[in-house]
Design an enzyme around this catalytic site. Structure first.
Site, PDB file in Angstrom:
ATOM      1  N   LEU A  35      50.276  50.932  22.594  1.00 54.31           N
ATOM      2  CA  LEU A  35      49.417  52.122  22.486  1.00 54.31           C
ATOM      3  C   LEU A  35      47.995  51.873  22.988  1.00 54.31           C
ATOM      4  CD1 LEU A  35      50.579  53.625  19.035  1.00 54.31           C
ATOM      5  CD2 LEU A  35      51.497  54.070  21.317  1.00 54.31           C
ATOM      6  N   LYS A  86      46.489  50.037  34.702  1.00 46.79           N
ATOM      7  CA  LYS A  86      46.646  50.649  36.026  1.00 46.79           C
ATOM      8  C   LYS A  86      45.362  51.144  36.690  1.00 46.79           C
ATOM      9  CE  LYS A  86      47.365  55.250  34.226  1.00 46.79           C
ATOM     10  NZ  LYS A  86      47.969  56.553  34.347  1.00 46.79           N
ATOM     11  N   SER A 126      54.029  50.312  42.841  1.00 51.66           N
ATOM     12  CA  SER A 126      53.138  51.372  43.303  1.00 51.66           C
ATOM     13  C   SER A 126      53.005  51.325  44.816  1.00 51.66           C
ATOM     14  CB  SER A 126      51.773  51.139  42.662  1.00 51.66           C
ATOM     15  OG  SER A 126      50.803  51.926  43.280  1.00 51.66           O
ATOM     16  N   TYR A 150      44.662  44.962  40.699  1.00 47.29           N
ATOM     17  CA  TYR A 150      45.772  45.762  40.153  1.00 47.29           C
ATOM     18  C   TYR A 150      46.946  45.753  41.131  1.00 47.29           C
ATOM     19  CZ  TYR A 150      48.624  49.935  39.465  1.00 47.29           C
ATOM     20  OH  TYR A 150      49.696  50.787  39.334  1.00 47.29           O
ATOM     21  N   LYS A 154      50.867  44.002  40.923  1.00 49.49           N
ATOM     22  CA  LYS A 154      52.154  44.688  41.161  1.00 49.49           C
ATOM     23  C   LYS A 154      52.976  43.915  42.187  1.00 49.49           C
ATOM     24  CE  LYS A 154      51.933  47.996  38.374  1.00 49.49           C
ATOM     25  NZ  LYS A 154      52.895  48.235  37.352  1.00 49.49           N
TER      26      LYS A 154
HETATM   27  P1  NAD Z   1      50.073  54.671  31.190  1.00 49.97           P
HETATM   28  O1  NAD Z   1      48.858  53.875  30.953  1.00 49.97           O
HETATM   29  O2  NAD Z   1      50.070  56.099  30.758  1.00 49.97           O
HETATM   30  O3  NAD Z   1      51.355  53.953  30.535  1.00 49.97           O
HETATM   31  C1  NAD Z   1      51.460  52.571  30.395  1.00 49.97           C
HETATM   32  C2  NAD Z   1      51.820  52.277  28.947  1.00 49.97           C
HETATM   33  O4  NAD Z   1      51.956  50.872  28.779  1.00 49.97           O
HETATM   34  C3  NAD Z   1      50.748  52.747  27.968  1.00 49.97           C
HETATM   35  O5  NAD Z   1      51.344  53.553  26.979  1.00 49.97           O
HETATM   36  C4  NAD Z   1      50.173  51.463  27.390  1.00 49.97           C
HETATM   37  O6  NAD Z   1      49.773  51.629  26.060  1.00 49.97           O
HETATM   38  C5  NAD Z   1      51.339  50.499  27.560  1.00 49.97           C
HETATM   39  N1  NAD Z   1      50.989  49.073  27.690  1.00 49.97           N
HETATM   40  C6  NAD Z   1      50.113  48.507  28.540  1.00 49.97           C
HETATM   41  N2  NAD Z   1      50.107  47.176  28.388  1.00 49.97           N
HETATM   42  C7  NAD Z   1      51.015  46.879  27.411  1.00 49.97           C
HETATM   43  C8  NAD Z   1      51.470  45.679  26.806  1.00 49.97           C
HETATM   44  N3  NAD Z   1      50.975  44.484  27.157  1.00 49.97           N
HETATM   45  N4  NAD Z   1      52.424  45.764  25.831  1.00 49.97           N
HETATM   46  C9  NAD Z   1      52.926  46.966  25.461  1.00 49.97           C
HETATM   47  N5  NAD Z   1      52.525  48.131  25.999  1.00 49.97           N
HETATM   48  C10 NAD Z   1      51.573  48.091  26.961  1.00 49.97           C
HETATM   49  O7  NAD Z   1      50.413  54.563  32.748  1.00 49.97           O
HETATM   50  P2  NAD Z   1      51.475  55.359  33.618  1.00 49.97           P
HETATM   51  O8  NAD Z   1      50.727  56.222  34.558  1.00 49.97           O
HETATM   52  O9  NAD Z   1      52.510  55.937  32.765  1.00 49.97           O
HETATM   53  O10 NAD Z   1      52.060  54.163  34.474  1.00 49.97           O
HETATM   54  C11 NAD Z   1      53.232  53.481  34.091  1.00 49.97           C
HETATM   55  C12 NAD Z   1      53.490  52.361  35.076  1.00 49.97           C
HETATM   56  O11 NAD Z   1      53.594  52.913  36.387  1.00 49.97           O
HETATM   57  C13 NAD Z   1      52.363  51.330  35.142  1.00 49.97           C
HETATM   58  O12 NAD Z   1      52.946  50.051  35.266  1.00 49.97           O
HETATM   59  C14 NAD Z   1      51.607  51.702  36.395  1.00 49.97           C
HETATM   60  O13 NAD Z   1      50.993  50.581  36.973  1.00 49.97           O
HETATM   61  C15 NAD Z   1      52.716  52.234  37.281  1.00 49.97           C
HETATM   62  N6  NAD Z   1      52.211  53.195  38.271  1.00 49.97           N
HETATM   63  C16 NAD Z   1      51.497  54.278  37.863  1.00 49.97           C
HETATM   64  C17 NAD Z   1      50.996  55.173  38.808  1.00 49.97           C
HETATM   65  C18 NAD Z   1      50.189  56.358  38.359  1.00 49.97           C
HETATM   66  O14 NAD Z   1      49.517  56.957  39.182  1.00 49.97           O
HETATM   67  N7  NAD Z   1      50.229  56.794  37.107  1.00 49.97           N
HETATM   68  C19 NAD Z   1      51.250  54.972  40.159  1.00 49.97           C
HETATM   69  C20 NAD Z   1      52.011  53.863  40.539  1.00 49.97           C
HETATM   70  C21 NAD Z   1      52.485  52.987  39.575  1.00 49.97           C
HETATM   71  C1  UD1 Z   2      44.770  55.859  42.944  1.00 51.71           C
HETATM   72  C2  UD1 Z   2      44.742  54.362  42.985  1.00 51.71           C
HETATM   73  C3  UD1 Z   2      46.147  53.855  43.261  1.00 51.71           C
HETATM   74  C4  UD1 Z   2      47.124  54.395  42.231  1.00 51.71           C
HETATM   75  C5  UD1 Z   2      47.032  55.920  42.252  1.00 51.71           C
HETATM   76  C6  UD1 Z   2      47.902  56.526  41.203  1.00 51.71           C
HETATM   77  C7  UD1 Z   2      42.475  53.828  43.751  1.00 51.71           C
HETATM   78  C8  UD1 Z   2      41.649  53.307  44.869  1.00 51.71           C
HETATM   79  N1  UD1 Z   2      43.793  53.922  43.983  1.00 51.71           N
HETATM   80  O1  UD1 Z   2      45.211  56.315  44.206  1.00 51.71           O
HETATM   81  O2  UD1 Z   2      46.185  52.455  43.222  1.00 51.71           O
HETATM   82  O3  UD1 Z   2      48.450  53.994  42.516  1.00 51.71           O
HETATM   83  O4  UD1 Z   2      45.676  56.310  41.984  1.00 51.71           O
HETATM   84  O5  UD1 Z   2      47.882  57.922  41.290  1.00 51.71           O
HETATM   85  O6  UD1 Z   2      41.980  54.119  42.669  1.00 51.71           O
HETATM   86  N2  UD1 Z   2      39.465  62.116  45.120  1.00 51.71           N
HETATM   87  C9  UD1 Z   2      38.365  62.949  45.219  1.00 51.71           C
HETATM   88  N3  UD1 Z   2      37.638  63.210  44.093  1.00 51.71           N
HETATM   89  C10 UD1 Z   2      37.974  62.675  42.866  1.00 51.71           C
HETATM   90  C11 UD1 Z   2      39.107  61.829  42.781  1.00 51.71           C
HETATM   91  C12 UD1 Z   2      39.821  61.565  43.927  1.00 51.71           C
HETATM   92  O7  UD1 Z   2      38.048  63.449  46.293  1.00 51.71           O
HETATM   93  O8  UD1 Z   2      37.269  62.942  41.881  1.00 51.71           O
HETATM   94  C13 UD1 Z   2      40.297  61.886  46.328  1.00 51.71           C
HETATM   95  C14 UD1 Z   2      40.463  60.439  46.725  1.00 51.71           C
HETATM   96  O9  UD1 Z   2      39.446  60.031  47.606  1.00 51.71           O
HETATM   97  C15 UD1 Z   2      41.853  60.472  47.388  1.00 51.71           C
HETATM   98  C16 UD1 Z   2      42.598  61.574  46.620  1.00 51.71           C
HETATM   99  O10 UD1 Z   2      41.590  62.368  46.024  1.00 51.71           O
HETATM  100  O11 UD1 Z   2      41.747  60.881  48.724  1.00 51.71           O
HETATM  101  C17 UD1 Z   2      43.522  61.032  45.537  1.00 51.71           C
HETATM  102  O12 UD1 Z   2      42.772  60.168  44.697  1.00 51.71           O
HETATM  103  P1  UD1 Z   2      43.384  59.565  43.341  1.00 51.71           P
HETATM  104  O13 UD1 Z   2      43.996  60.662  42.554  1.00 51.71           O
HETATM  105  O14 UD1 Z   2      42.322  58.748  42.697  1.00 51.71           O
HETATM  106  O15 UD1 Z   2      44.570  58.667  43.855  1.00 51.71           O
HETATM  107  P2  UD1 Z   2      44.559  57.490  44.949  1.00 51.71           P
HETATM  108  O16 UD1 Z   2      43.191  57.110  45.325  1.00 51.71           O
HETATM  109  O17 UD1 Z   2      45.498  57.878  46.024  1.00 51.71           O
END
Ligand code: NAD
Ligand code: UD1
Length: 337
Positions: A35, A86, A126, A150, A154
């Site tokens: 959490l 993340k 990712s 980060y 991955k």
């Molecule tokens: P999130 O932070 O909402 O979910 C991750 C969960 O893992 C959280 O509930 C956190 O409490 C739990 N957690 C973290 N470290 C832990 C540990 N050591 N032990 C137990 N629980 C732990 O993130 P999300 O957006 O749901 O992402 C899930 C996965 O997908 C992550 O590994 C993230 O890197 C990957 N991912 C996310 C995105 C994105 O944009 N959301 C994009 C690409 C990859």
């Molecule tokens: C980001 C992470 C990426 C992760 C992904 C998950 C960075 C550099 N990369 O990607 O590792 O996997 O989130 O969704 O943080 N933008 C604006 N204004 C804002 C926020 C974003 O213009 O306030 C633009 C950014 O420049 C980008 C697009 O919106 O062009 C998307 O941004 P964001 O949602 O942060 O995702 P990523 O940067 O693609």
């Protein structure tokens, strides 16, 4: 007999949506989460949506003894590993935190899986592992060159998983590289509502629409893209969640599999803002600012491999994603969040 799926990080954004899809598909879900970036309430909301309360353990998965106990008392058939930190910016400031949390937790998990002969793992990777794209659309064979701690955590986990598979070819190891997950469950009960100022575009837009933030900053208006703003492949979190269920159901023979999960379609920042304005029926104040350091002009997936081999195809479009996020924000407000 229902299969038992251990979902690490299952209280988080993608993990909670995937838990819902798994329960709806007839699996028993066991969630482990410390959490650190989620709320206990999510577990009840999963029950509200599905009618089933998943088994939940609040543990840090680096705690080997605690994790071992969970494997001892539950027969686990497969693991979906979401748990991790993340935030790209935070990982640059505190890389040790990221390597410790993301890598150590995976190593402990793999150790315990081995002890209890659990041979199936689906891992949340990712699109960030590609870094500056070698070519577009990004296919799974493109060069990997992440540009943050980060992203490197991955990629390191992907490499560890490949080595583990080489050492035990009976395993089923699935690496899913997500593009930009957005949106929320149609019930409005689960979604992403980060505390403080969001880093990502759509949660930021949502807070401008609710009036919590004053205006949207468009990071860069000089990119080599059609409207000069950044282009990304946004995918509805429910499509992404379904992708995990398909992976668990279809990949039944041993192997090391890598798939992009995206739509294959890029949208610019201005297109996303316009879609969100349609969803909330408001005009959002916009300010053009400098590029965000480290941002890439444009990237989007080749979704072909996942479509061909898994039959996975995203169903929802950008308007669906924005509408579901706005519905979630309104539900949050009505619950006083
Ligand atoms: P999130 O932070 O909402 O979910 C991750 C969960 O893992 C959280 O509930 C956190 O409490 C739990 N957690 C973290 N470290 C832990 C540990 N050591 N032990 C137990 N629980 C732990 O993130 P999300 O957006 O749901 O992402 C899930 C996965 O997908 C992550 O590994 C993230 O890197 C990957 N991912 C996310 C995105 C994105 O944009 N959301 C994009 C690409 C990859
Ligand atoms: C980001 C992470 C990426 C992760 C992904 C998950 C960075 C550099 N990369 O990607 O590792 O996997 O989130 O969704 O943080 N933008 C604006 N204004 C804002 C926020 C974003 O213009 O306030 C633009 C950014 O420049 C980008 C697009 O919106 O062009 C998307 O941004 P964001 O949602 O942060 O995702 P990523 O940067 O693609």
């Amino acid at each position: 007999m229902k299969k038992n799926i251990l979902v690490t990080g299952g209280a988080g954004y993608i993990g909670s949506h995937t838990s819902v899809e798994l329960i709806n598909a007839g699996y028993n879900v066991i969630i482990v989460d410390n959490l650190i970036n989620s709320d206990m309430e999510v577990i009840d909301r999963i029950k509200e949506i599905t009618g089933t309360l998943p088994l939940f353990y609040q543990i840090d998965i680096r705690d080997e003894k605690a994790l071992d106990e969970i494997f001892k008392i539950n027969k686990i058939d497969a693991v979906i590993h979401f748990a991790g930190l993340k935030a790209v910016g935070e990982s640059c400031i505190n890389p040790v935190l990221y390597y410790d949390n993301n890598i150590m937790s995976t190593l402990v998990l793999l150790k315990v899986m081995k002890k209890y002969n659990v041979g199936t793992i689906v891992f949340s990777s990712s699109a960030t592992v590609y870094g500056e794209p070698e070519r577009l659309p990004l296919d799974e064979d493109c060069a990997l060159n992440p540009n943050s701690p980060y992203g490197r955590s991955k990629l390191m986990i992907e490499q560890i998983l490949k080595d583990i598979y080489s050492a035990n070819k009976e395993m089923i190891v699935v690496v899913l590289r997500y593009f930009n997950p957005v949106g929320a469950h149609k019930s409005g009960l689960i979604g992403e509502n980060p505390k403080g100022i969001p880093n990502n575009l759509t949660p930021y837009l949502a807070k401008v629409a609710t009036g919590e933030l004053s205006c949207v900053n468009v990071f860069g208006h000089d990119y080599n893209t059609p409207d000069k703003t950044g282009v990304r492949d946004y995918i509805h979190v429910c499509d992404l969640a379904r992708g995990h269920v398909i992976a668990v159901e279809k990949l039944l023979s041993s192997g090391y599999y890598v798939y992009n999960l995206g739509t294959g379609r890029g949208y610019s920042v201005l297109e996303v803002i316009a879609a969100f304005e349609r969803a909330c029926n408001k005009t959002l104040p916009v300010k053009f600012t400098d590029r965000r350091p480290g941002d890439i002009a444009s990237y989007y997936a080749s979704p072909i491999k996942a479509e061909k081999e898994l039959g996975f195809k995203a169903k929802y479009n950008l308007d669906d994603m924005c509408a579901s996020l706005w519905n979630f924000m309104l539900t949050e407000k009505s619950r006083g969040k």
